[in-house]
Scaffold this motif. Structure first.
Motif, PDB file in Angstrom:
ATOM      1  N   PHE A  91       0.828  -1.208   0.000  1.00  0.00           N
ATOM      2  CA  PHE A  91       0.000   0.000   0.000  1.00  0.00           C
ATOM      3  C   PHE A  91       0.861   1.257   0.000  1.00  0.00           C
ATOM      4  CE2 PHE A  91      -2.028   3.306   2.606  1.00  0.00           C
ATOM      5  CZ  PHE A  91      -3.021   3.660   1.732  1.00  0.00           C
ATOM      6  N   LEU A 131       2.210   4.511  -3.222  1.00  0.00           N
ATOM      7  CA  LEU A 131       1.992   5.967  -3.164  1.00  0.00           C
ATOM      8  C   LEU A 131       2.936   6.791  -4.031  1.00  0.00           C
ATOM      9  CD1 LEU A 131       0.928   6.769   0.476  1.00  0.00           C
ATOM     10  CD2 LEU A 131      -0.384   6.984  -1.610  1.00  0.00           C
ATOM     11  N   ALA A 172      -4.932  17.428  -3.421  1.00  0.00           N
ATOM     12  CA  ALA A 172      -4.934  16.653  -4.658  1.00  0.00           C
ATOM     13  C   ALA A 172      -4.447  15.225  -4.428  1.00  0.00           C
ATOM     14  CB  ALA A 172      -4.053  17.338  -5.708  1.00  0.00           C
ATOM     15  N   THR A 173      -3.709  15.019  -3.340  1.00  0.00           N
ATOM     16  CA  THR A 173      -3.209  13.669  -3.072  1.00  0.00           C
ATOM     17  C   THR A 173      -4.265  12.789  -2.421  1.00  0.00           C
ATOM     18  OG1 THR A 173      -1.162  14.803  -2.591  1.00  0.00           O
ATOM     19  CG2 THR A 173      -1.169  12.452  -2.253  1.00  0.00           C
ATOM     20  N   LEU A 220      -6.140  10.251  -4.494  1.00  0.00           N
ATOM     21  CA  LEU A 220      -5.264   9.165  -4.920  1.00  0.00           C
ATOM     22  C   LEU A 220      -5.029   8.197  -3.775  1.00  0.00           C
ATOM     23  CD1 LEU A 220      -2.689  11.209  -6.973  1.00  0.00           C
ATOM     24  CD2 LEU A 220      -4.406   9.658  -7.822  1.00  0.00           C
ATOM     25  N   PHE A 221      -4.875   8.758  -2.584  1.00  0.00           N
ATOM     26  CA  PHE A 221      -4.670   7.940  -1.388  1.00  0.00           C
ATOM     27  C   PHE A 221      -5.856   6.993  -1.206  1.00  0.00           C
ATOM     28  CE2 PHE A 221      -4.336   7.195   3.160  1.00  0.00           C
ATOM     29  CZ  PHE A 221      -2.973   7.062   3.320  1.00  0.00           C
ATOM     30  N   VAL A 263      -5.890   4.216  -3.838  1.00  0.00           N
ATOM     31  CA  VAL A 263      -4.989   3.098  -3.553  1.00  0.00           C
ATOM     32  C   VAL A 263      -5.570   2.248  -2.428  1.00  0.00           C
ATOM     33  CG1 VAL A 263      -2.660   2.458  -2.918  1.00  0.00           C
ATOM     34  CG2 VAL A 263      -3.031   4.474  -4.267  1.00  0.00           C
TER      35      VAL A 263
END
Lengths: 325, 296
Positions: free
Chosen positions: A140, A144, B270-271, B274-275, B278
């Motif tokens: 995980f 990133l 903005a992250t 995406l976090f 995932v």
């Protein structure tokens, strides 16, 4: 699809052999009581008419390819004649913008690719020997750096590396040099960009190689153990040959990806020290004056570069495919 | 599981330490920058970029002195409200949504047709996908620009969506094509025996089986659209910018105090998607990454 693949390439080619029209100039004679003066002004209407008629600009052939901003043939020949030895020649070549961009792009491509493979492989071996629960967690976090936008990722690192940021001040402390700034020197900027490249790309090779490790044939490894191979020998003679196809695959993908390195240069704000081919084009395209034909020329040159890089791959794919079919 | 867990008990201590050290180091290298930035985004600039002492970013004396608390949302307020980052977020959402929808629609239909046809399209698709992967998108953008100026198409979201779809399409087609190829032909034949037309077979039999593949491909086209900087920054006008070029434009104006923190806050914002992505789709992303490798 054809429309969007073939046409832009054609359009790029077309643009690259044209240049904007010169303004139409007219001379006007002003006669007054103190004699006549001639002033040159631009004939707005005539210029516009000419531009409307041929929006591409005038045809200049390959001139742009050879001008100072691109291949700079004349300058290269001159430099070659004047310089003593190869080192001197390369140093002078570095002053020409196109060659500088190409130099960085190639260096970046050929350092990041092997480094990320090595790191990815080590991490994959390490993670593979861990407990099952931990693996998911690790994967995980490994994803990133790869998944965030390159620009965002590079900014995050950039702020840490800043001389007032955590890594920057740590480095200053380690080298006990309070003026140390990674941004100020060309060499360190390159190192910084390469470190970023490895950080960004290592997860990819890690994930792929890790998946490859799961398919490792048990019996080969066992027989190697029975034959008395040490741990290192097992890795060297069993694991690596098994992963070889994957390693070539990653190397190819990464060669392509690293060749188009672009966002980190914007993110690290490092254009003064390191430029890449993609950035070179971007720089022409953005800003007030959009230098379309210059950008188009660089694009064509970049495409040629890519195809040289890609040619062996294409040939191989073609052969494989024929063998399979 | 793997061979290495077999020999786990026999591993010497030194090697164990080495492995733990390596993995631990990687974990820190991979994850720490994000947490650091997240933590720092709630501080004032003088603390996050502290000249005096790096530990200021942790304890935040200046932030406490100026605002009374160690966690402030000033930077977020500045970015989202004052600099209208929300507009960029909306644009990003629109672009991503339409890119994913369009490319999946074309991709599923096209990929299905290609995988069921006898001619060897696969090779040419692969080549097209490869070439597109290899070419910097910016080289194509140079080609799009002049016609777009001429036809007054420049600056609109729709134009960018089409360009992104086009750049993405060979890859999407190839990926879906290989997913479709895994589904046996017998499945649609038996559906047709039961009286389905070709399209019904596709709609009611193949697509339900395909969901994992469609989701994986969708994820990748989403990532492409979301992360793109070259195309969006050049083809979009100022008010239509998506998040990534917007952040880049924050950088241009870092001179005034506080603007850096706006960018930090924007980067963190903005992250976050995406976090989450995932977090929920880790398995699909990993399978998508490895699938190409295992085949190739």
């Amino acid at each position: 699809m054809l429309l969007f693949i073939a046409l832009p390439i054609l359009s790029v080619l077309l643009q690259s052999v044209h240049t904007p029209h010169d303004a139409v100039l007219i001379e006007i004679e002003n006669c007054g009581p103190f004699g006549c003066t001639t002033s040159t002004t631009m004939d707005q209407e005539a210029t516009r008419a000419l531009r409307d008629e041929q929006p591409l600009g005038k045809f200049v052939g390959l001139d742009i390819y050879f001008d100072r901003g691109h291949l700079a043939v004349r300058e290269v020949v001159q430099v070659w004649a004047e310089s003593e030895g190869i080192g001197d020649f390369l140093a002078s070549l570095n002053n020409l913008p196109f060659y500088r961009a190409m130099g960085f792009t190639l260096t970046f491509t050929f350092t990041v690719t092997p480094l990320m493979l090595i790191f990815g492989f080590m991490i994959a071996l390490g993670v593979n020997s861990l407990h099952r629960k931990l693996k998911g967690f690790l994967i995980f976090f490994s994803l990133l750096p790869m998944i965030v936008s390159p620009l965002i990722g590079s900014l995050v690192l950039f702020w840490m590396i800043d001389s007032r940021g955590i890594i920057g001040s740590a480095l200053q402390w380690i080298f006990s040099d309070p003026d140390l700034s990674l941004k100020a020197s060309t060499g360190l900027t390159w190192v910084m960009l390469i470190v970023y490249g490895v950080w960004h790309a290592a997860p990819f090779s890690f994930i792929v190689l890790y998946a490859g490790l799961q398919t490792l044939p048990q019996d080969t490894l066992e027989s190697a153990q029975i034959d008395g191979a040490s741990r290192w020998q097992q890795v060297r003679y069993v694991v690596i040959p098994h992963l070889m196809p994957l390693i070539t695959f990653i190397a190819l993908i990464q060669l392509m990806d690293n060749f188009r390195v672009f966002e980190p240069i914007v993110g690290f704000n490092s254009a003064a020290h390191a430029t890449s081919l993609s950035w070179f084009i971007f720089n022409d395209l953005s800003g007030e004056t959009r230098l379309l034909s210059s950008a188009a020329t660089s694009s064509v040159l970049t495409i040629i570069g890519v195809s040289i890089l890609l040619a062996p791959v294409l040939v191989r794919t073609w052969r494989d495919f024929n063998a399979k079919g | 599981m793997s061979s290495y867990s077999l020999s786990e008990k026999r591993r010497p201590l030194k090697l164990k330490i080495l492995i733990w050290g390596l993995v631990g180091l990687w974990l820190v290298v991979a994850a720490f920058p994000f947490f650091w930035t997240l933590w720092g985004s709630f501080k004032v600039e003088a603390d996050f970029f502290s000249k005096a002492d790096w530990a200021n970013a942790l304890t935040a004396p200046r932030t406490v002195a100026e605002h009374g608390t160690a966690f402030i949302g000033e930077a977020y307020h500045g970015a989202w409200v004052q600099e209208e980052f929300w507009r960029a977020a909306v644009n990003t959402f629109l672009v991503c949504f339409f890119v994913v929808c369009t490319s999946l629609t074309i991709g599923t239909l096209g990929g299905y047709a290609l995988s069921r046809s006898s001619y060897r399209y696969a090779f040419w698709l692969l080549i097209a996908a490869l070439i597109f992967r290899a070419m910097p998108p910016i080289t194509l953008v140079a080609g799009y620009l002049l016609p777009f100026f001429e036809w007054n198409l420049w600056g609109h979201l729709a134009t960018t969506i089409i360009v992104l779809v086009a750049i993405n399409q060979p890859f999407t087609l190839w990926m879906l094509h290989s997913f479709f190829q895994k589904i046996p032909k017998e499945l649609d034949e038996s559906a047709k025996v039961d009286g389905c037309t070709q399209f019904q077979a596709f709609r009611h039999v193949i697509i339900p089986v395909m969901w994992p593949g469609v989701i994986t491909t969708g994820l990748f086209s989403f990532l492409l659209a979301y992360n793109d900087f070259a195309v969006t920054s050049i083809l979009l006008s100022k008010e239509n910018q998506t998040m990534v070029p917007k952040i880049a434009s924050f950088l241009g104006t870092t001179q005034t105090e506080g603007n850096v923190m706006f960018a930090v806050a924007a980067v963190v914002s903005a992250t976050v998607p995406l976090f989450l992505l995932v977090l929920f789709f880790q398995r699909q992303i990993v399978s998508g990454l490895t699938q190409g490798a295992v085949k190739g």
